[in-house]
Structure formats: structure tokens, C-alpha cells
Scaffold this active site. Structure first.
Site, short mmCIF file in Angstrom:
data_model
loop_
_atom_site.label_atom_id
_atom_site.label_comp_id
_atom_site.label_asym_id
_atom_site.label_seq_id
_atom_site.Cartn_x
_atom_site.Cartn_y
_atom_site.Cartn_z
N LYS A 294 42.77 -4.64 7.90
CA LYS A 294 41.57 -4.97 8.69
C LYS A 294 41.14 -6.39 8.37
O LYS A 294 41.12 -6.78 7.19
CB LYS A 294 40.46 -3.97 8.36
CG LYS A 294 39.20 -4.11 9.19
CD LYS A 294 38.16 -3.05 8.81
CE LYS A 294 36.95 -3.08 9.73
NZ LYS A 294 35.95 -2.05 9.37
N SER B 244 34.13 0.61 13.44
CA SER B 244 34.54 -0.76 13.62
C SER B 244 36.03 -1.03 13.35
O SER B 244 36.55 -2.03 13.81
CB SER B 244 33.73 -1.68 12.70
OG SER B 244 34.02 -1.41 11.34
N SER C 45 32.99 3.84 10.12
CA SER C 45 33.96 2.89 10.69
C SER C 45 35.43 3.16 10.38
O SER C 45 36.30 2.52 10.96
CB SER C 45 33.63 1.47 10.24
OG SER C 45 32.54 0.98 10.97
#
Lengths: 487, 95
Positions: A72, A152, A176
Site C-alpha cells: 500500500k 482505503s 480499511s
């Protein structure tokens, strides 16, 4: 191919890291329409794979030797651009490495690239990214409408779901990791607060943020967590608890395990299939020897509003560092220092991030601190106490992960509160600092994945993973999205 | 509790965030939607409840008060929007 399968194939010398990595690099290039990656690191990955193959030949193998992963873009990676999906960090190249990623590289893993996310991890659909939305590989049967991958950690979720990596890292502040994993049909684990170091992860809300794995199976999550977790002198909130071998601890079954069903998680207006799947999940665990007990978490409905005071308050403080002076975006043509701050931040941050900075600044400002922030911190104490009381009667909790399946791009962007409700089942876990995992458990009538969430006691990821594996075994989720994105 | 346009303008100033005049009205409406929703926290009796200060029970760690790192000025300057030698350059602050 799962992470465990790839690891075993590499150890048995049936496949080289270069072959494996090359195949993923190609898959990533072919999947650009999904917009899952902000930075592709193909060349660098091939070099790392080559080095891994040399170590394998010498018999010097780490736990994740030669295994290609997606990261990420919230984890700082030395020498590789790290953006947090924000214009304000658009050109930021960290001169240091996050502890979690360093642990992965030390174990021999290979980085394929950096994945897209909601800007500063603020969002539940990956639509607040300054670099465009990510598309979910899954589509409803007979439809060509693009769906969000959740957020997210949307880019990581799509990278796992579309087989663009063996596994990915995510971060979870209010859901997330678990929410995108659920709506993208794979496993997502948020460890206990303090289990993984936060050093080098771009900060959103420091008392809630936690890194974790997004994987194809529960076993893979156990393997990833073992390496990601560490006690780190660079993060004073990383907790001094030894990291066990989670994979070994998967064995043993769940006979006698007490599984709590919190009645407050039954919400009005949730689709019938969510409730049905939840009941099915309890039946699966019961059939494997678990005892189902009804428990109560009375302050559940206050968790989201509490979160939307605590998280923005911390964010407004954390994001004060982006001022256009030492790193990051600086507005051109400014005349004085105040204008430099205000315009750099005004032009560099997107709408959702600005909204949260304003909420946070307001609730911390003189005259409102007690009414909002202090009250929210007291609610947080009550929410944590709810869990402590529930865990006197059970060992893990079983709940749905999300209130529904993946939704259409643009479907929930008009009303912030409607988007925030995506995290209604996941956010309590962050407020209480507990570990939670989402396991793919079934499909909607239109063929979209749904997840079940298990919540564990602090630092008892081992029991949590064992229960998750029991759900996984019974659910036998084998569905895969049809490939519509390859170019 | 609700906020008006002037309050949003003031908070934006506190946050050092340039919000264009045209964005103030919609931003005020969005923030009020959120504030109305969090109002429900007012119905909980929190008397005698201690505010949470740490989510995991642990004592803050101590370390010896000595320099363990440093000498990385080049690295620190590497991402500077504007710099000279080992100084960050900003518009004139003092007349």
C-alpha cells in the site's frame, strides 16, 4: 496461487522467484485499467527476485524468500515514491524504509509496486485518491458497471483479488483492510494495536492506525503477520509481546471455542443476505464444535460518531506537518509564509482530507474540546469496556464485515455520512484496539462477494486465525471474478 | 450544534487551509451534516467515565537520554521544495 503454495514451490525448487515475479510483473502491466498500482516497480522487482534466487541456491532462505508482494502506498519505501495517494506527497521519495516493509524485505520478499488508496487512507471506496479510483475486479452478474474495491486499501484489495500479487499489505484505521477485503472476496487482517510497528507508515490517526496483511487465505495471513509484526524501538506504541508462529498455531480446531454473537450488530435496513450469511457462519462454527453465545455490546451505535471525532482530531494534528516547507507540494508564486502554508495545503489536499482537517480542528478548538473530543474519548472507554465484558463470556466474536456488497463508482460520494456507514461493523474494533479479520464467506444473488468478520481478544491473533480458518473451511469460497480488464 | 460560514472560515484559518470563497457554503453544509450526526453522543451518560488515553494497557517506554541517530542533513534536504546548502528556503518571514 496462494502465498503458502508459492513458498512451498520455491522451497521445493519447482519454480524460481524470477519466474514467479516475472509473471506478476506482466499481470500488473496487463491490468492497468484497474488502476490498482500508483507505482509499478517491475525492474526493481526482477533484480530483487534474482538476488532471492541466488540466496535460495546458497540455501540461505528467509521466511518469505522470493515471494512477490504489493505494498500500500502509505508505507514509506526507501528510494521509491510514496504518495499516500495525495497531491501533497506526489513527488515524495522517502530516504528511509518503514519497519513493516523492512521486515518483509529482510525475510526475502520482493516488492512488485505501490498500490492505490484513498487519500491519506481517508475513505471507504478508494475514490478520494488524487490519482483516480480503483476498480473492483468483481462485477455483478450480467452488468458492466464498475464497482469500487472498498477502501482505503482499495489498490491492495484489487491486486489480491485480480491475482496481481501473492499478497499485499494494508493499513486499517476504521476498517480499511477488512472492508475492502470483504467486498473484493479475500482475507484481510487488522492486528491488535501495537502488534505491528507504525514507524514509516504515513500517519492518519495514530491511536487507531495499524498495518496488516491482505491475502488469499487465512494461512497466508498467518504467514504474513509473523513477519510483519515486531517490537520496534522506533515506535514507542509497539508492544513488547513475543510474536508467535501463527501458522503453526492454526492447527487444533475450534472444539469448545466460545463464539459471541453481538445482538447490536443486527441493523435495520441491512440486506437480508447479510443476516442470512451471519446465521450460516454461526452454524458452520457450531458444526465444528464451537459454542455459540449471545453477547451485548451496548455502545455499538455510538462507535462511528465517536470515530468521526477522534480520527479527524488526530488527523488534523498529524497533517499539520504538510506545510510546503521541508517536503511535499509547495504552491507556486506565494508572497509570504502564511500564504505559503494556506495555499500549499489548500491546493495539495483533496476535499475529503480538507473536510476531516476542518472537523478535527473544530473539535479540538477552544470551547468545543470538552463537548466533542473529551466526550468522544469517554465513549471510547465505554466501547472498550463493552468488549471486555463480552469477552468474559466468549473467546471470539462473529459479525458481518460490511453492511452490503461492493457498490458502484460514484454511488455514495454525495453524502459523506452515507460513505462513513460502510465502516459500521469494523470501526468498533479500532476504537477498542482489538484484532479483527474478514473472511470471504459467500456471494450475493448477483454474484458479489460478502465477508464475515471475527474479532479477537487483544494479542490473541492465534485464536482469531484458528476461528477464521474454520469459517474459511466451511465457506469453501472458490469463486473468482471473470477477467474483463486485461489489455 | 451547527456551524455557519464564518465559523468555517475561521476554522480554515486556524488549520492554515485556503478554502476558496465558493467552497465555504457547500463545506458548511457538509460539516453540519456530520455534526448533526455526531450529536447522538450527547445522549450517553458519561459521568465518572475516564477518557481513554491509551487503547492498549502499557507503560510508556523509557530510554536513555543520549543521541542515537543523526548526521542526515542531505537526506533531510532531498525532498525540500526549495533549499540552499542545508537550509530550507521560505519567503521572507522577518522584515
Amino acid at each position: 496461487m496462494t502465498l503458502a503454495e508459492a513458498r512451498d514451490a520455491i522451497r521445493a525448487k519447482k519454480i524460481s522467484s524470477k519466474e514467479l515475479t516475472g509473471a506478476f510483473v506482466k499481470a500488473i502491466e496487463g491490468a492497468r485499467p484497474l488502476n490498482a498500482f500508483l507505482t509499478e516497480a517491475g525492474e526493481q522487482a526482477m533484480l530483487a527476485a534474482d538476488a532471492a534466487d541466488r540466496r535460495i541456491a546458497e540455501g540461505k532462505m528467509g521466511a518469505l524468500e522470493g515471494l512477490p508482494l504489493a505494498i500500500k502506498d502509505l508505507f514509506c519505501t526507501k528510494g521509491t515514491r510514496t504518495t499516500a495517494a495525495s497531491k501533497i506527497l506526489g513527488n515524495f521519495v522517502p530516504p528511509y524504509e518503514s519497519t513493516v516493509t523492512q521486515n518483509l524485505w529482510d525475510a526475502g520478499a520482493v516488492m512488485l509496486g505501490k498500490t492505490n488508496l484513498d487519500e491519506f487512507a481517508m475513505g471507504s471506496s478508494n475514490e478520494t485518491s488524487a490519482f483516480g479510483p480503483v476498480f473492483n475486479p468483481w462485477r455483478a452478474a450480467g452488468s458492466n458497471v464498475n464497482l469500487v474495491p472498498g477502501g482505503s486499501s482499495g489498490g491492495s484489495a484489487t491486486a489480491v483479488a485480480a491475482d496481481l500479487c501473492l499478497a499485499a499489505t494494508g493499513t486499517d484505521t476504521g476498517g480499511s483492510i477488512r472492508q475492502p477485503a470483504a467486498v473484493s472476496g479475500h482475507v484481510g487482517l487488522k492486528p491488535t494495536y501495537g502488534r505491528c510497528s507504525r514507524f514509516g507508515i504515513v500517519a492518519f490517526a495514530s491511536s487507531l492506525d495499524q498495518a496488516g496483511p491482505m491475502t488469499k487465505t487465512v494461512r497466508d495471513a498467518a504467514i504474513m503477520l509473523k513477519t510483519m509484526a515486531s517490537v520496534d524501538p522506533k515506535d514507542s506504541t509497539s508492544v513488547d509481546v513475543a510474536v508467535p508462529d501463527y501458522e503453526k498455531l492454526l492447527e487444533g480446531g475450534i472444539k469448545g471455542l466460545r463464539v459471541g454473537i453481538p445482538k447490536e450488530y443486527r441493523i435495520d435496513g441491512a440486506p437480508a443476505e447479510i443476516d442470512a450469511l451471519w446465521t450460516k457462519g454461526a452454524d458452520w462454527l457450531k458444526a465444528q464444535g464451537a459454542e455459540i453465545v449471545e453477547v451485548s455490546l451496548p455502545h455499538t451505535k455510538y462507535a462511528l460518531p465517536t470515530y468521526y471525532i477522534v480520527a479527524p482530531a488526530e488527523a488534523s494534528s498529524n497533517l499539520a506537518r504538510y506545510d510546503g516547507v521541508k517536503f511535499g507540494y509547495r504552491a507556486p508564486g506565494v508572497h509570504d509564509i502564511t500564504e505559503l502554508y494556506e495555499r500549499s495545503r489548500g491546493e495539495g489536499f483533496g476535499a475529503e482530507v480538507q473536510r476531516r482537517i476542518l472537523i478535527g480542528t473544530y473539535v479540538l478548538s477552544a470551547g468545543y474540546y470538552d463537548a466533542y473530543y473529551s466526550r468522544a474519548q469517554k465513549l471510547r472507554t465505554l466501547i472498550k469496556r463493552d468488549f471486555e465484558q463480552a469477552f468474559e463470556k466468549c473467546d471470539v466474536l462473529l459479525t458481518p464485515t460490511t453492511p452490503g456488497p461492493a457498490f458502484g463508482v460514484g454511488a455514495k460520494t454525495a453524502d459523506p455520512v452515507e460513505m462513513y456507514l460502510q465502516d459500521v461493523f469494523t470501526v468498533t474494533v479500532n476504537l477498542a484496539g482489538l484484532p479483527g479479520i474478514s473472511v470471504p464467506a459467500g456471494l450475493t444473488p448477483t454474484g458479489l462477494p460478502l465477508g464475515l468478520q471475527l474479532i479477537g481478544k487483544a494479542f490473541d491473533e492465534a485464536t482469531l486465525l484458528r476461528a477464521a480458518q474454520a469459517v474459511e473451511t466451511a465457506a469453501d469460497f472458490k469463486a473468482k471474478p471473470a477477467n474483463w480488464w486485461s489489455v | 450544534m451547527s456551524v455557519d460560514k464564518d465559523t468555517v472560515r475561521r476554522v480554515a484559518k486556524l488549520a492554515r487551509l485556503a478554502v476558496p470563497e465558493s467552497r465555504l457554503e457547500p463545506m458548511t453544509a457538509e460539516l453540519n451534516g456530520i455534526f448533526q450526526w455526531v450529536e447522538m453522543l450527547g445522549e450517553v451518560n458519561v459521568e465518572g467515565v475516564a477518557p481513554m488515553t491509551s487503547v492498549v494497557a502499557q507503560r510508556l517506554k523509557w530510554r536513555e537520554d543520549k543521541i542515537s541517530d543523526g548526521g542526515q542533513a542531505d537526506d533531510l534536504m532531498a525532498n525540500a521544495p526549495e533549499g540552499e546548502a542545508h537550509f530550507f528556503v521560505v519567503p521572507k518571514v522577518v522584515e
